[in-house]
Design an enzyme around this catalytic site. Structure first.
Site, PDB file in Angstrom:
ATOM      1  N   HIS A 144      18.720 -39.174  -6.973  1.00  0.00           N
ATOM      2  CA  HIS A 144      18.018 -38.049  -7.615  1.00  0.00           C
ATOM      3  C   HIS A 144      18.126 -36.746  -6.826  1.00  0.00           C
ATOM      4  O   HIS A 144      17.259 -35.896  -6.914  1.00  0.00           O
ATOM      5  CB  HIS A 144      16.534 -38.376  -7.858  1.00  0.00           C
ATOM      6  CG  HIS A 144      16.321 -39.636  -8.618  1.00  0.00           C
ATOM      7  ND1 HIS A 144      16.771 -39.811  -9.906  1.00  0.00           N
ATOM      8  CD2 HIS A 144      15.733 -40.806  -8.272  1.00  0.00           C
ATOM      9  CE1 HIS A 144      16.449 -41.031 -10.313  1.00  0.00           C
ATOM     10  NE2 HIS A 144      15.820 -41.662  -9.341  1.00  0.00           N
ATOM     11  N   ARG A 155      11.642 -37.354 -11.184  1.00  0.00           N
ATOM     12  CA  ARG A 155      11.105 -37.186 -12.536  1.00  0.00           C
ATOM     13  C   ARG A 155      11.498 -35.866 -13.180  1.00  0.00           C
ATOM     14  O   ARG A 155      11.133 -35.619 -14.325  1.00  0.00           O
ATOM     15  CB  ARG A 155       9.599 -37.390 -12.486  1.00  0.00           C
ATOM     16  CG  ARG A 155       9.293 -38.819 -12.080  1.00  0.00           C
ATOM     17  CD  ARG A 155       7.846 -39.067 -11.874  1.00  0.00           C
ATOM     18  NE  ARG A 155       7.124 -38.918 -13.098  1.00  0.00           N
ATOM     19  CZ  ARG A 155       5.813 -39.059 -13.190  1.00  0.00           C
ATOM     20  NH1 ARG A 155       5.112 -39.343 -12.121  1.00  0.00           N
ATOM     21  NH2 ARG A 155       5.212 -38.926 -14.319  1.00  0.00           N
ATOM     22  N   PRO A 196       2.796 -32.623  -5.184  1.00  0.00           N
ATOM     23  CA  PRO A 196       2.551 -31.552  -4.220  1.00  0.00           C
ATOM     24  C   PRO A 196       1.677 -30.451  -4.800  1.00  0.00           C
ATOM     25  O   PRO A 196       1.954 -29.945  -5.889  1.00  0.00           O
ATOM     26  CB  PRO A 196       3.942 -31.025  -3.881  1.00  0.00           C
ATOM     27  CG  PRO A 196       4.898 -31.709  -4.774  1.00  0.00           C
ATOM     28  CD  PRO A 196       4.193 -32.704  -5.592  1.00  0.00           C
ATOM     29  N   GLU A 197       0.629 -30.098  -4.086  1.00  0.00           N
ATOM     30  CA  GLU A 197      -0.252 -28.995  -4.467  1.00  0.00           C
ATOM     31  C   GLU A 197      -0.169 -27.940  -3.358  1.00  0.00           C
ATOM     32  O   GLU A 197       0.707 -28.020  -2.505  1.00  0.00           O
ATOM     33  CB  GLU A 197      -1.683 -29.523  -4.675  1.00  0.00           C
ATOM     34  CG  GLU A 197      -1.743 -30.646  -5.719  1.00  0.00           C
ATOM     35  CD  GLU A 197      -3.138 -31.222  -5.944  1.00  0.00           C
ATOM     36  OE1 GLU A 197      -4.127 -30.518  -5.700  1.00  0.00           O
ATOM     37  OE2 GLU A 197      -3.229 -32.395  -6.358  1.00  0.00           O
ATOM     38  N   ARG A 225     -16.497 -17.498 -17.420  1.00  0.00           N
ATOM     39  CA  ARG A 225     -15.893 -18.592 -18.189  1.00  0.00           C
ATOM     40  C   ARG A 225     -16.970 -19.583 -18.580  1.00  0.00           C
ATOM     41  O   ARG A 225     -18.011 -19.674 -17.936  1.00  0.00           O
ATOM     42  CB  ARG A 225     -14.826 -19.285 -17.339  1.00  0.00           C
ATOM     43  CG  ARG A 225     -13.724 -18.350 -16.881  1.00  0.00           C
ATOM     44  CD  ARG A 225     -12.792 -17.997 -17.998  1.00  0.00           C
ATOM     45  NE  ARG A 225     -12.069 -19.172 -18.451  1.00  0.00           N
ATOM     46  CZ  ARG A 225     -10.861 -19.512 -18.004  1.00  0.00           C
ATOM     47  NH1 ARG A 225     -10.257 -18.764 -17.119  1.00  0.00           N
ATOM     48  NH2 ARG A 225     -10.247 -20.595 -18.434  1.00  0.00           N
TER      49      ARG A 225
END
Length: 278
Positions: free
Chosen positions: A94, A113, A2-3, A157
């Site tokens: 889980h 995870r 998920p972003e 940068r």
DNA sequence: ACGCCCGCCTGTAAGC
DNA sequence: TGCTTACAGGCGGGCG
């Protein structure tokens, strides 16, 4: 994985389902998911009896504000899911934390995870910011700016574009998948050096970032072949159908029909069109 | 400052 | 068929 768009989708649904609702009971069956609290019962005690009064997203973090100024923070890591369910429904494997609400069913944190986590934090007295999230850079949808200002941040940068836009200290919310989609939309190679961009390229990158993320939110995020990403109701997203390059190695570039490349940078797969992206 | 690598994890899939 | 290995990648930390 998920972003930002996936977390924003979950946030909007959590907002509708749980704001104004009171937490009745909290069960922690996976202590690793609340690892910031050395004592899981302290995490539980700070939540039970509280009411959720609002939601906020910062990058990939979902914040649920409580009625005592404290904040329940959720981060999904690689495989975390927040799912709503009735108490009768069997708990998936889980399931590490279950938050039961008065008259609103359960909110379950499921995370195979275990890279994800939940924690309760207190904002600073005056600025509403959480010390735990102080490292995050600007949020591409919440903190919109002039592209020229983005250009100043960018050219300060000297690094490759893809690692830069994935750097949560620089921009908060973009992961491997959306980085590839944004760079394709901008026509820029992932390994392009940040200080070499022309004004036009900076503008295109900024626009592509905002547009790609906005479109992905509209389509309720992306679920890949593993269908790991699920929204609050357990449904998959739809934006993967609109991916141009991510997970499309060997397919034709939608713009020029040449073959989409896959390369590894720093152990991460990058998908791009070597012809369209310069 | 940057670009690497590792460790943390489990499920899935490819390889022998 | 059954074992081993690679891969997926978010994030913090370490090292050159």
């Amino acid at each position: 994985m998920p972003e930002l768009p996936e977390i924003e989708t979950i946030r909007r649904d959590v907002d509708k389902e749980f704001v104004g609702k009171k937490i009745k009971r909290v069960e922690v069956t996976g202590a690793r998911s609340v690892r910031r609290h050395p004592d899981a019962s302290e995490f539980v005690a700070r939540l039970e009896g509280r009411k959720v009064v609002g939601t906020v997203r910062r990058g990939k973090y979902l914040l649920m504000r409580l009625d005592n100024r404290e904040v329940l923070v959720a981060h999904m890591g690689m495989s975390g899911q927040l799912l709503t369910a009735t108490p009768k429904e069997p708990r998936p494997k889980h399931t590490h934390v279950v938050i039961s609400f008065v008259a609103a069913g359960e909110l379950r944190f499921v995370d195979p995870r275990t890279f994800g986590e939940l924690f309760v934090a207190v904002p600073h007295a005056l600025e509403e910011e959480l010390a735990e999230l102080a490292h995050l850079g600007f949020d591409p949808l919440e903190d919109q700016m002039a592209w020229t200002q983005f250009g100043q941040l960018l050219t300060a940068r000297k690094t490759k574009l893809k690692p830069l836009i994935m750097d949560q200290h620089f921009i908060a919310g973009i992961g491997n998948m959306y980085a590839d989609e944004i760079l394709f939309a901008a026509g820029l190679r992932p390994d392009r050096s940040s200080e070499t961009l022309t004004a036009q390229e900076i503008r295109r990158l900024y626009r592509s970032m905002v547009e790609t993320l906005t479109e992905a939110v509209k389509h309720r995020g992306s679920s890949l072949a593993d269908e790991q990403y699920r929204d609050l109701f357990g449904d998959i997203g739809a934006f993967q159908r609109l991916h141009n390059v991510y997970d499309r190695e060997g397919e034709a570039c939608p713009r020029c029909r040449s073959v989409i490349s896959r390369v590894k940078y720093g152990g991460r797969s990058s998908f791009f069109c070597a012809h369209c992206q310069v």
